[in-house]
Design an enzyme around this catalytic site. Structure first.
Site, short mmCIF file in Angstrom:
data_model
loop_
_atom_site.label_atom_id
_atom_site.label_comp_id
_atom_site.label_asym_id
_atom_site.label_seq_id
_atom_site.Cartn_x
_atom_site.Cartn_y
_atom_site.Cartn_z
CG HIS A 137 -4.91 30.21 -11.30
ND1 HIS A 137 -4.45 30.37 -10.02
CD2 HIS A 137 -4.88 31.44 -11.86
CE1 HIS A 137 -4.14 31.65 -9.82
NE2 HIS A 137 -4.40 32.32 -10.92
CG ASP A 214 -10.39 27.49 -9.91
OD1 ASP A 214 -11.19 28.44 -9.90
OD2 ASP A 214 -9.16 27.63 -10.07
CD GLN A 217 -10.91 33.61 -14.99
OE1 GLN A 217 -11.73 34.31 -15.59
NE2 GLN A 217 -9.86 34.13 -14.38
CE LYS A 240 -9.95 35.68 -10.94
NZ LYS A 240 -8.71 36.36 -11.30
CB CYS A 378 -1.36 32.61 -12.01
SG CYS A 378 -0.90 34.23 -11.43
N1 C6P Z 1 -6.76 34.45 -12.15
C1 C6P Z 1 -5.97 35.84 -13.98
O1 C6P Z 1 -5.49 36.87 -14.45
P1 C6P Z 1 -7.99 34.74 -6.58
O2 C6P Z 1 -6.68 35.41 -6.78
O3 C6P Z 1 -8.00 33.87 -5.36
O4 C6P Z 1 -9.17 35.65 -6.66
O5 C6P Z 1 -8.20 33.77 -7.87
C2 C6P Z 1 -7.22 32.84 -8.20
C3 C6P Z 1 -7.64 32.10 -9.42
C4 C6P Z 1 -7.98 30.77 -9.31
N2 C6P Z 1 -8.42 30.06 -10.36
C5 C6P Z 1 -8.54 30.62 -11.57
C6 C6P Z 1 -9.06 29.80 -12.72
C7 C6P Z 1 -8.18 31.97 -11.75
O6 C6P Z 1 -8.30 32.52 -12.96
C8 C6P Z 1 -7.69 32.71 -10.67
C9 C6P Z 1 -7.22 34.14 -10.86
C10 C6P Z 1 -6.34 35.79 -12.52
O7 C6P Z 1 -6.16 34.85 -14.68
C11 C6P Z 1 -5.26 36.35 -11.65
S1 C6P Z 1 -3.82 35.34 -11.64
#
Ligand code: C6P
Length: 420
Positions: A137, A214, A217, A240, A378
């Site tokens: 991401h 990370d 997910q 999430k 993203c």
């Molecule tokens: N992915 C998706 O629709 P934040 O925004 O900080 O809570 O998470 C960012 C982020 C980082 N790593 C991974 C693997 C992610 O999936 C995400 C967020 C969302 O896939 C929004 S772009």
């Protein structure tokens, strides 16, 4: 906790929880969208919140609203106890040794930026390398690029294969004497690929290179134990995993966090300030400058209670069956191509349909009350790897069921008919 989850908790993780009944705990799921009952399949973007999380947040504002760590009055003590209680819940949930290792952040993005700036930036210079993968991401790409720009270090990327899996031969080849840091996603948001993080962590450890996962997910779908994994840092987002937005956390091994300078300066991160000198607070407060997202942390604590009441193993098994059924159903749709066929998958399925732009797919299925995400998710480099501008992505949570899969398939048929 809502009554359904409490009943399930009372049955102590019986053989198979009745996931269908849990839907009633989520008020947003109980509505019509564009004249149809909502079919929510955009859980990788954000999950819906159970009543117990909503109540925990409301209860803080209704009854206990006060700042934390600052007051001796009763409300402040209550707020502090609940805020720190949430930290303890998260510590247990991810198996960290101490609450000193749990830093509340705005989410995964801020957690990764914190490590990039406070840990890595002071350590690297020209000739050093940071290793990531082609599956990341943007939150696990751009912060490392920024450090490389700031220091002269180089970013190395382990490429993907045609199934959307990281090429482990490439990963091992790029892990060298120059590597100072490794950052990989536990689970890909774009494709659902579960990375072989055990092997990746072991390879980094063998070379003495710190590694960040990370986990944005992974945590909604599986049991994660940071001590079993033996990773150095783990980043997560509450929203999430059925908690509020604007809160998440960084797990870091205490020895590493101790050695790091603060990320931001301000209130609460100090033990003493004068114009001549400032002494920083202990872990984890050294990294929590300013008034934190108190309600968010308390809501995250309630989300963890909710997940514990169901059991992460039960969730994993339920979702595995559901995702397998969705894959079977999707592969019967003419012209539909799955993007990424990883051996191990959690949560998300990306696909395209011949002759229909993913954004049109998203718009048409929305008219049928089906919420999916379309775009680059993203994760533009993943799209570039497959030579696509975008995909459609259906992403699942434990409250989804076979009826949701049927709804998705019917909406996609409808979409094909519109473009026939
Ligand atoms: N992915 C998706 O629709 P934040 O925004 O900080 O809570 O998470 C960012 C982020 C980082 N790593 C991974 C693997 C992610 O999936 C995400 C967020 C969302 O896939 C929004 S772009």
């Amino acid at each position: 906790m809502s009554s359904t989850a409490t009943e399930i908790a009372a049955s102590e993780h019986s053989e198979a929880p009745d996931f269908g009944r849990l839907r009633a705990d989520f008020p947003t799921l109980n509505q019509r969208v564009n004249g149809h009952p909502l079919c929510y399949l955009d859980n990788a973007a954000t999950t819906q919140k159970p009543e117990s999380v909503i109540s925990a947040v409301a209860n803080y504002y209704r009854k206990n609203n006060a700042n934390v760590h600052r007051g001796v009055h009763t409300l402040s003590e209550r707020a502090t106890a609940d805020y720190e209680g949430a930290r303890e819940k998260l510590r247990q949930f991810i198996g960290a040794e101490s609450t000193r290792e749990i830093v509340f952040t705005r989410g995964t993005t801020e957690a990764i930026n914190l490590v990039a700036q406070a840990y890595l930036r002071p350590l690297v210079s020209s000739g050093d390398e940071v290793l990531i993968t082609g599956l990341e991401h943007h939150s696990n790409i751009v912060p490392w690029q920024m450090v490389c720009e700031q220091t002269g270090a180089s970013l190395k990327v382990a490429a993907l294969d045609e199934n959307g899996e990281v090429r482990l031969d490439e990963f091992h080849r790029l892990l060298s004497d120059k590597t100072r840091f490794v950052a990989v996603s536990h689970v890909s948001n774009a494709l659902g690929t579960v990375n072989p993080v055990g092997e990746m962590i072991e390879a980094a450890k063998t070379r003495g290179v710190p590694i960040l996962l990370d986990g944005a997910q992974a945590l909604p779908h599986m049991h994660v134990d940071v001590r079993d994994l033996d990773c150095d840092f783990y980043a997560l987002s509450s929203h999430k995993m059925f908690g509020p937005t604007g809160i998440g956390a960084l797990y870091g091994k205490a020895s590493l966090l101790e050695a790091m300078p603060p990320y931001q300066g301000g209130g609460d991160m100090i033990s003493m300030v004068s114009f001549e000198e400032t002494r920083y607070n202990d872990l984890p407060y050294k990294f929590e400058a300013g008034t934190p997202n108190i309600a968010g942390a308390i809501g995250l604590g309630a989300a963890i209670d909710y997940l514990n009441a169901i059991g992460m193993t039960q969730i994993l098994n339920h979702e595995k069956a559901m995702v397998a059924a969705a894959l079977d159903g999707l592969s019967t749709i003419p012209g539909l191509r799955l993007i990424g066929r990883p051996r191990e998958r959690a949560g998300a399925i990306s696909f395209v349909i011949d002759g229909i732009h993913p954004h049109d797919i998203g718009t048409i299925v929305d008219a049928d009350g089906v919420a999916i995400r379309t775009g680059h998710h993203c994760a533009m480099p993943v799209m570039q790897h497959f030579g696509l501008p975008a995909t459609a992505r259906a992403s699942f949570a434990f409250y989804n069921n076979e009826a949701d899969i049927e709804r998705l398939l019917r909406a996609l048929e409808h979409c094909r008919n519109v473009f026939a």
